[in-house]
Enzyme design. Structure first.
Site, PDB file in Angstrom:
ATOM      1  N   ALA A 116       0.871  -1.189   0.000  1.00 36.71           N
ATOM      2  CA  ALA A 116       0.000   0.000   0.000  1.00 36.71           C
ATOM      3  C   ALA A 116       0.904   1.235   0.000  1.00 36.71           C
ATOM      4  O   ALA A 116       0.802   2.124   0.849  1.00 36.71           O
ATOM      5  CB  ALA A 116      -0.962   0.012   1.186  1.00 36.71           C
ATOM      6  N   SER A 131       0.891   7.620   6.015  1.00 36.17           N
ATOM      7  CA  SER A 131       0.734   6.262   6.527  1.00 36.17           C
ATOM      8  C   SER A 131      -0.263   5.539   5.637  1.00 36.17           C
ATOM      9  O   SER A 131      -1.225   6.155   5.156  1.00 36.17           O
ATOM     10  CB  SER A 131       0.193   6.322   7.961  1.00 36.17           C
ATOM     11  N   SER A 132      -0.055   4.247   5.466  1.00 32.99           N
ATOM     12  CA  SER A 132      -1.029   3.466   4.681  1.00 32.99           C
ATOM     13  C   SER A 132      -2.380   3.503   5.368  1.00 32.99           C
ATOM     14  O   SER A 132      -3.423   3.372   4.723  1.00 32.99           O
ATOM     15  CB  SER A 132      -0.555   2.021   4.536  1.00 32.99           C
ATOM     16  N   ARG A 133      -2.394   3.678   6.691  1.00 32.24           N
ATOM     17  CA  ARG A 133      -3.663   3.675   7.441  1.00 32.24           C
ATOM     18  C   ARG A 133      -4.441   4.984   7.262  1.00 32.24           C
ATOM     19  O   ARG A 133      -5.623   5.020   7.607  1.00 32.24           O
ATOM     20  CB  ARG A 133      -3.401   3.412   8.926  1.00 32.24           C
ATOM     21  N   GLY A 140       5.844   8.267   1.276  1.00 34.03           N
ATOM     22  CA  GLY A 140       6.823   7.954   2.334  1.00 34.03           C
ATOM     23  C   GLY A 140       7.677   6.757   1.942  1.00 34.03           C
ATOM     24  O   GLY A 140       8.914   6.787   2.060  1.00 34.03           O
ATOM     25  N   HIS A 141       7.035   5.696   1.443  1.00 32.57           N
ATOM     26  CA  HIS A 141       7.799   4.513   1.012  1.00 32.57           C
ATOM     27  C   HIS A 141       8.704   4.870  -0.172  1.00 32.57           C
ATOM     28  O   HIS A 141       9.845   4.431  -0.249  1.00 32.57           O
ATOM     29  CB  HIS A 141       6.856   3.401   0.552  1.00 32.57           C
ATOM     30  N   GLY A 170      11.372   3.983   7.798  1.00 31.48           N
ATOM     31  CA  GLY A 170      10.858   5.328   8.052  1.00 31.48           C
ATOM     32  C   GLY A 170      10.904   5.664   9.539  1.00 31.48           C
ATOM     33  O   GLY A 170      10.656   4.810  10.392  1.00 31.48           O
ATOM     34  N   GLU A 171      11.208   6.916   9.825  1.00 28.84           N
ATOM     35  CA  GLU A 171      11.268   7.354  11.231  1.00 28.84           C
ATOM     36  C   GLU A 171       9.885   7.557  11.835  1.00 28.84           C
ATOM     37  O   GLU A 171       9.778   7.822  13.027  1.00 28.84           O
ATOM     38  CB  GLU A 171      12.098   8.636  11.336  1.00 28.84           C
ATOM     39  N   VAL A 228       7.779  11.584   6.088  1.00 26.29           N
ATOM     40  CA  VAL A 228       7.233  12.372   4.968  1.00 26.29           C
ATOM     41  C   VAL A 228       5.809  12.753   5.365  1.00 26.29           C
ATOM     42  O   VAL A 228       5.038  11.909   5.826  1.00 26.29           O
ATOM     43  CB  VAL A 228       7.243  11.557   3.657  1.00 26.29           C
TER      44      VAL A 228
END
Ligand code: PAF
Length: 285
Positions: free
Chosen positions: A35, A192-194, A39-40, A150-151, A183
């Site tokens: 997802a 976030s994916s969420r 960020g990724h 990721g932080e 990010v």
């Protein structure tokens, strides 16, 4: 991009990629649960700056989800993710299914004490065992030179670093595990994916988390007592439409030990729930 779903083809592909590359070529691994969002992709781009070959893993790891968590609902978008990674010039996509990762009879668990305690470790029992176990397996499977995380999941990063040091993984490079800054969306919400679970109204409220955290950090710098600052932060977040706060705490960035006041290496950590969605964020103080 080579996509592999089973361990033997993975080994062969990694060997082939390494053999075809010039000597000293570095392989970077970006572990993900798919997802993919900006960020990724930032992790992938950073990996490309640091290494000649980039591998990405996509595996929604059941061992890091609690019984009442969102394992079944977690977004799965393999075709879209694969297109995004191809466009970024990723060399290898490692996408095992659950039986490839945890074959019949699988019985080993990795528990990292200390840094796993508190914060998400307290709210999500067993979560960091699941993370440490799968990341250890991913390191052994892909055998990268470096790995990037990721932080946003700062405590996860601390757990993985501790585990890698304790188990001599990615040895001898002590700096082989890299954290990449969070990010954020234009309004400051950590990607976030969420975030995909949020309704438009919840999404609007969610932006307050970042604003309230920055305000709290300003107050800490002014010298106000941490207890009062954190209570105020919780009030602001709840008033904005969040349903509950799992934690709002000041902790040491390295040891994750609880702090009563900034110590020069402090971070503010917050987890809060809106609808059924749990959002986390952290910032340097
Ligand atoms: O951060 C994540 O996406 C996951 O926790 C990780 C590191 C890929 C392990 O499943």
């Amino acid at each position: 991009m080579q996509t592999v779903h089973a361990l033997n083809p993975l080994r062969q592909t990694v060997e082939r990629l390494r053999a075809a590359a010039k000597e000293g070529t570095k392989l970077a691994l970006v572990p993900t649960m798919g997802a993919l969002h900006e960020g990724h992709l930032t992790l992938v781009r950073r990996a490309k700056e640091l290494a000649d070959l980039v591998a990405v893993s996509i595996f929604v790891n059941p061992r890091q989800f609690g019984p009442n968590e969102d394992l079944d609902a977690y977004p799965r978008q393999m075709e879209r993710d694969s297109r995004l990674l191809e466009a970024e010039g990723v060399a290898l996509l490692w996408a095992p299914d659950v039986t490839a990762m945890y074959p019949e009879g699988y019985a080993t668990n990795i528990a990292v004490s200390g840094v796993s305690d508190g914060l998400c470790g307290a709210d999500r029992p067993g979560h960091f065992d699941g993370v440490a176990t799968v990341v250890c397996k991913l390191f052994n499977q892909v055998r990268p030179d470096i790995a990037l995380f990721g932080e946003k999941d700062w405590q996860q990063l601390a757990v993985i670093r501790r585990m890698a040091r304790d188990l001599d993984l990615l040895f001898p490079r002590v700096d082989a595990i890299l954290g990449v800054p969070i990010v954020r969306e234009a309004d400051g919400l950590a990607m976030s994916s969420r975030n995909a679970y949020l309704s438009p109204r919840q999404r609007q409220s969610a932006a307050v988390l970042n604003v309230a955290m920055r305000a709290a950090i300003d107050r800490l710098h002014e010298g106000l007592p941490a207890g009062a600052v954190l209570t105020e932060l919780e009030g602001v977040v709840l008033a904005a439409g969040f349903d509950s706060i799992d934690y709002a705490e000041l902790r040491d960035a390295g040891s994750i030990a609880l702090l009563n006041a900034p110590n020069g290496n402090a971070r503010l950590f917050v987890a809060a729930r809106i609808g059924g969605t749990r959002l986390i964020d952290n910032m340097a103080v």
